[in-house]
Scaffold this motif. Structure first.
Motif, PDB file in Angstrom:
ATOM      1  N   ASP A   1       0.823  -1.209   0.000  1.00 51.56           N
ATOM      2  CA  ASP A   1       0.000   0.000   0.000  1.00 51.56           C
ATOM      3  C   ASP A   1       0.860   1.265   0.000  1.00 51.56           C
ATOM      4  N   GLU A   2       0.305   2.337  -0.528  1.00 49.46           N
ATOM      5  CA  GLU A   2       0.883   3.681  -0.487  1.00 49.46           C
ATOM      6  C   GLU A   2       2.242   3.793  -1.175  1.00 49.46           C
ATOM      7  N   LEU A   3       2.387   3.073  -2.283  1.00 49.83           N
ATOM      8  CA  LEU A   3       3.612   3.162  -3.080  1.00 49.83           C
ATOM      9  C   LEU A   3       3.301   3.810  -4.420  1.00 49.83           C
ATOM     10  N   THR A   4       4.248   4.562  -4.921  1.00 47.51           N
ATOM     11  CA  THR A   4       4.135   5.076  -6.280  1.00 47.51           C
ATOM     12  C   THR A   4       4.647   4.002  -7.236  1.00 47.51           C
ATOM     13  N   GLY A   5       4.379   4.186  -8.503  1.00 45.94           N
ATOM     14  CA  GLY A   5       4.899   3.258  -9.497  1.00 45.94           C
ATOM     15  C   GLY A   5       6.417   3.232  -9.505  1.00 45.94           C
ATOM     16  N   GLU A   6       7.026   4.401  -9.361  1.00 48.40           N
ATOM     17  CA  GLU A   6       8.484   4.483  -9.339  1.00 48.40           C
ATOM     18  C   GLU A   6       9.062   3.740  -8.135  1.00 48.40           C
TER      19      GLU A   6
ATOM     20  N   ILE B   1       9.501  -4.456  -5.805  1.00 44.85           N
ATOM     21  CA  ILE B   1       8.196  -4.806  -5.237  1.00 44.85           C
ATOM     22  C   ILE B   1       7.226  -5.144  -6.366  1.00 44.85           C
ATOM     23  N   TRP B   2       7.292  -4.402  -7.444  1.00 53.05           N
ATOM     24  CA  TRP B   2       6.411  -4.637  -8.581  1.00 53.05           C
ATOM     25  C   TRP B   2       6.680  -6.010  -9.193  1.00 53.05           C
ATOM     26  N   ALA B   3       7.951  -6.357  -9.359  1.00 53.30           N
ATOM     27  CA  ALA B   3       8.302  -7.663  -9.924  1.00 53.30           C
ATOM     28  C   ALA B   3       7.788  -8.790  -9.028  1.00 53.30           C
ATOM     29  N   VAL B   4       7.938  -8.635  -7.732  1.00 48.92           N
ATOM     30  CA  VAL B   4       7.460  -9.653  -6.793  1.00 48.92           C
ATOM     31  C   VAL B   4       5.935  -9.752  -6.850  1.00 48.92           C
ATOM     32  N   THR B   5       5.277  -8.617  -6.962  1.00 45.95           N
ATOM     33  CA  THR B   5       3.815  -8.592  -7.062  1.00 45.95           C
ATOM     34  C   THR B   5       3.356  -9.329  -8.314  1.00 45.95           C
ATOM     35  N   ASN B   6       3.986  -9.048  -9.456  1.00 49.41           N
ATOM     36  CA  ASN B   6       3.642  -9.751 -10.691  1.00 49.41           C
ATOM     37  C   ASN B   6       3.890 -11.251 -10.561  1.00 49.41           C
ATOM     38  N   HIS B   7       4.971 -11.609  -9.917  1.00 54.01           N
ATOM     39  CA  HIS B   7       5.323 -13.012  -9.718  1.00 54.01           C
ATOM     40  C   HIS B   7       4.260 -13.728  -8.888  1.00 54.01           C
ATOM     41  N   MET B   8       3.855 -13.126  -7.783  1.00 49.74           N
ATOM     42  CA  MET B   8       2.809 -13.739  -6.952  1.00 49.74           C
ATOM     43  C   MET B   8       1.508 -13.853  -7.730  1.00 49.74           C
ATOM     44  N   ALA B   9       1.130 -12.789  -8.440  1.00 50.18           N
ATOM     45  CA  ALA B   9      -0.120 -12.802  -9.208  1.00 50.18           C
ATOM     46  C   ALA B   9      -0.094 -13.909 -10.252  1.00 50.18           C
ATOM     47  N   PHE B  10       1.029 -14.032 -10.955  1.00 50.21           N
ATOM     48  CA  PHE B  10       1.142 -15.068 -11.984  1.00 50.21           C
ATOM     49  C   PHE B  10       0.945 -16.456 -11.381  1.00 50.21           C
TER      50      PHE B  10
ATOM     51  N   ASP C   1       2.249   5.316 -12.006  1.00 53.75           N
ATOM     52  CA  ASP C   1       1.423   5.019 -10.830  1.00 53.75           C
ATOM     53  C   ASP C   1       0.203   4.180 -11.188  1.00 53.75           C
ATOM     54  N   MET C   2      -0.474   4.526 -12.272  1.00 55.12           N
ATOM     55  CA  MET C   2      -1.676   3.793 -12.654  1.00 55.12           C
ATOM     56  C   MET C   2      -1.350   2.342 -13.016  1.00 55.12           C
ATOM     57  N   TYR C   3      -0.272   2.123 -13.746  1.00 58.31           N
ATOM     58  CA  TYR C   3       0.116   0.765 -14.117  1.00 58.31           C
ATOM     59  C   TYR C   3       0.482  -0.050 -12.868  1.00 58.31           C
ATOM     60  N   TRP C   4       1.147   0.577 -11.924  1.00 57.28           N
ATOM     61  CA  TRP C   4       1.474  -0.101 -10.667  1.00 57.28           C
ATOM     62  C   TRP C   4       0.198  -0.489  -9.921  1.00 57.28           C
ATOM     63  N   LEU C   5      -0.716   0.455  -9.786  1.00 54.16           N
ATOM     64  CA  LEU C   5      -1.964   0.157  -9.073  1.00 54.16           C
ATOM     65  C   LEU C   5      -2.763  -0.936  -9.783  1.00 54.16           C
ATOM     66  N   ASN C   6      -2.709  -0.947 -11.102  1.00 54.43           N
ATOM     67  CA  ASN C   6      -3.370  -2.025 -11.849  1.00 54.43           C
ATOM     68  C   ASN C   6      -2.718  -3.376 -11.561  1.00 54.43           C
TER      69      ASN C   6
END
Length: 174
Positions: A36-41, A54-63, A99-104
């Motif tokens: 929570d409360e992270l920017t895309g950057e 964090i984004w890579a880990v998030t994508n990995h878990m989602a996959f 930011d929008m792509y990260w939140l998505n």
């Protein structure tokens, strides 16, 4: 005793969902809190060599939640929708850093968590001992516990990455 209190699949589904997407943590902070409360950057930043973002880990878990859900219902995962040509280690690439792509991406992980929990909830307890060939022949209950453990491990990784970047999580369990 109601029907749900007697069904193991109901309990497994609740654990999958609650320990990922519930802000009210049990004994550790959940994915929804640590992401929570992270920017895309910020989410795309790699803190040090040999670490993930964090984004890579998030994508990995989602996959892996999507792959697990698909294996249970005997569907194929659209690898190209994940930006992958093969399953490999299951590390989909990060899209455009914004930011929008990260939140998505974050919302996608939360939605896939809920979808997986709903599939598990719909099962019959008698299926838990059955091998799931698409998940290396593991019994279904082992597959469910594997994805729960996988999510817990990577949630702690996200928390560690945040702390390395000085982005502290204000939560009683961190």
């Amino acid at each position: 005793m109601n029907e749900h209190s007697r069904r193991e699949v109901y309990h497994l589904a609740e654990v999958l969902k609650q320990h990922f997407s519930n802000h009210q943590a049990s004994s550790f902070a959940h994915f929804v809190t640590v992401s929570d409360e992270l920017t895309g950057e910020q989410a795309a930043q790699v803190p040090l060599a040999h670490f993930n973002s964090i984004w890579a880990v998030t994508n990995h878990m989602a996959f892996w939640m999507d792959l697990t859900r698909a294996a249970i219902v005997n569907e194929e995962v659209n690898l190209s929708a994940w930006g992958l040509s093969e399953v490999g280690g299951g590390w989909p690439p990060i899209s455009y850093i914004d930011d929008m792509y990260w939140l998505n991406a974050r919302d996608r992980a939360l939605e896939l968590n809920h979808a997986l929990a709903e599939v598990v909830r719909s099962l019959d307890d008698s299926m838990l001992e059955q091998p799931l060939e698409r998940m290396w022949g593991q019994q279904l209950y082992q597959t469910i516990l594997m994805i729960y453990s996988h999510n817990s491990y990577h949630t702690a990784e996200i928390l560690s990455i945040r702390h390395m970047m000085g982005l502290w999580v204000d939560h009683k369990y961190t």
